[in-house]
Enzyme design. Structure first.
Site, mmCIF file in Angstrom:
data_model
loop_
_atom_site.group_PDB
_atom_site.id
_atom_site.type_symbol
_atom_site.label_atom_id
_atom_site.label_comp_id
_atom_site.label_asym_id
_atom_site.label_seq_id
_atom_site.Cartn_x
_atom_site.Cartn_y
_atom_site.Cartn_z
ATOM 1 C CG HIS A 122 3.960 -0.713 -3.082
ATOM 2 N ND1 HIS A 122 3.421 0.300 -2.330
ATOM 3 C CD2 HIS A 122 5.290 -0.684 -2.842
ATOM 4 C CE1 HIS A 122 4.366 0.910 -1.647
ATOM 5 N NE2 HIS A 122 5.521 0.338 -1.945
ATOM 6 C CG ASP A 123 -0.285 0.892 -2.851
ATOM 7 O OD1 ASP A 123 -1.466 0.513 -2.795
ATOM 8 O OD2 ASP A 123 0.617 0.443 -2.104
ATOM 9 N N GLY A 140 6.852 3.360 -5.022
ATOM 10 C CA GLY A 140 5.437 3.179 -4.721
ATOM 11 C C GLY A 140 4.661 4.479 -4.709
#
Length: 259
Positions: A122-123, A140
Site C-alpha cells: 500500500h502507498d 508500505g
C-alpha cells in the site's frame, strides 16, 4: 483496435470499464470500479480488484492479483486506488495492494516490469521504467524512482526511497534510502560505486559521469563524515543536475542513507 475479448469462464463485473482491445483470459476476475485501458491483456486466473486503474497496453500474467485491500491494520475501508501506467508488465503471482488514507493510492509508472511473486504494498510509488525482479518484497510507503532496478529476493523497509538509475543487488535487506545512480551490494548492504553499466546503456555522457564519480568518492569512499563530504562536494565538484539530485536525496532523507 479490435473488440474486447472476454473468455467464457472469466467473471467480469458489469460495472467494470473495459476499453477497446482488452483481452480477459480464462477464469480471471475483474471486479466493479475497475478501469482497464486499450489493448491491455489480463491473463488466466488473474484478479483485478475494486479500485484498480490500468492504463493502455498493460499485461497481467497468470495468477497476479491487483488492487486488493492493504495489509495495514489501520486501514478503515476508505476509497483508494491502484494505478498502473501504460505498457507495464506484471508477471505471474505478483501482488499489488491499493493505497490507504496516507496517500489514497498505490502507483506503478509506465514501462515497468514487475517479475513473478513480487509484492508492491500500500502507498508505494514507483516511477517509470522501473524493474522489480522475482520475489522482491516491498513494505508500505516505499518510493522507487525512474529507471531503478531491484534484484531478486530483496526486501525493502517501509518509507525507504530508492533514487533514480540506482541498482540494488539480489537477496539484500534495504533499511534506509538509496541515493540516485548507485550500485548497491555487499553484506551489510552498501554503495559499491556508480551504476556504470546502467548509466552507459541509458546514454549518460562522460561529462555527466565525472562529477558523479567525484561526488561518490567524497561521500562513500573517503574518511570524511557525511557533513564533511557534503562540504567538499559543494566546494570541489561541479554542481550538475545529477549531482544535485544526489544531494537532494541526502538532505531530504528521513531514514538516513545507506553508505
Amino acid at each position: 483496435m479490435s473488440e474486447t475479448e472476454i473468455h467464457s469462464t472469466a467473471i467480469v463485473d458489469s460495472k467494470a470499464e473495459l476499453d477497446s482491445g482488452v483481452v480477459i483470459g480464462p477464469y480471471a476476475i475483474v471486479e466493479s470500479n475497475v478501469q482497464i485501458g486499450k489493448g491491455s491483456k489480463i491473463g488466466p486466473r488473474a484478479m483485478i480488484a475494486w479500485g484498480s486503474r490500468l492504463a493502455e497496453n498493460v499485461t497481467v500474467h497468470h495468477g497476479a492479483t491487483l488492487g486488493t485491500v492493504p495489509q495495514d491494520l489501520k486501514f478503515g475501508g476508505e476509497e483508494t486506488v491502484l494505478k498502473i501506467g501504460a505498457n507495464t508488465v506484471i508477471r505471474e503471482f505478483a501482488t499489488l495492494n491499493r493505497g490507504t488514507e496516507w496517500s489514497f493510492e498505490t502507483v506503478v509508472g509506465a514501462n515497468c516490469l514487475l517479475m513473478a511473486y513480487s509484492h508492491i504494498a500500500h502507498d508505494c510509488h514507483l516511477g517509470d521504467n522501473v524493474i522489480i525482479a522475482n520475489s522482491v518484497q516491498m513494505a508500505g510507503h516505499v518510493f522507487i524512482h525512474d529507471h531503478a532496478i531491484v534484484s531478486g529476493n530483496t526486501v525493502i523497509h517501509q518509507f525507504v526511497r530508492v533514487g533514480e538509475h540506482a541498482m540494488i543487488g539480489g537477496g539484500f535487506r534495504v533499511p534506509q534510502d538509496v541515493v540516485p545512480y548507485a550500485l548497491m551490494g555487499g553484506y551489510p548492504l552498501k554503495v559499491r560505486g556508480l551504476n556504470l553499466v546502467g548509466l552507459k546503456r541509458r546514454g549518460f555522457r562522460s561529462d555527466q559521469m565525472k562529477p558523479l564519480r567525484e561526488t561518490f568518492r567524497y561521500l562513500f569512499f573517503s574518511d570524511l563524515n557525511t557533513s564533511q563530504a557534503l562540504e567538499k562536494v559543494a566546494s570541489k565538484v561541479e554542481q550538475t543536475a545529477e549531482v544535485k539530485k544526489v544531494l537532494e536525496m541526502i538532505e531530504s532523507s528521513e531514514r538516513g542513507i545507506i553508505k
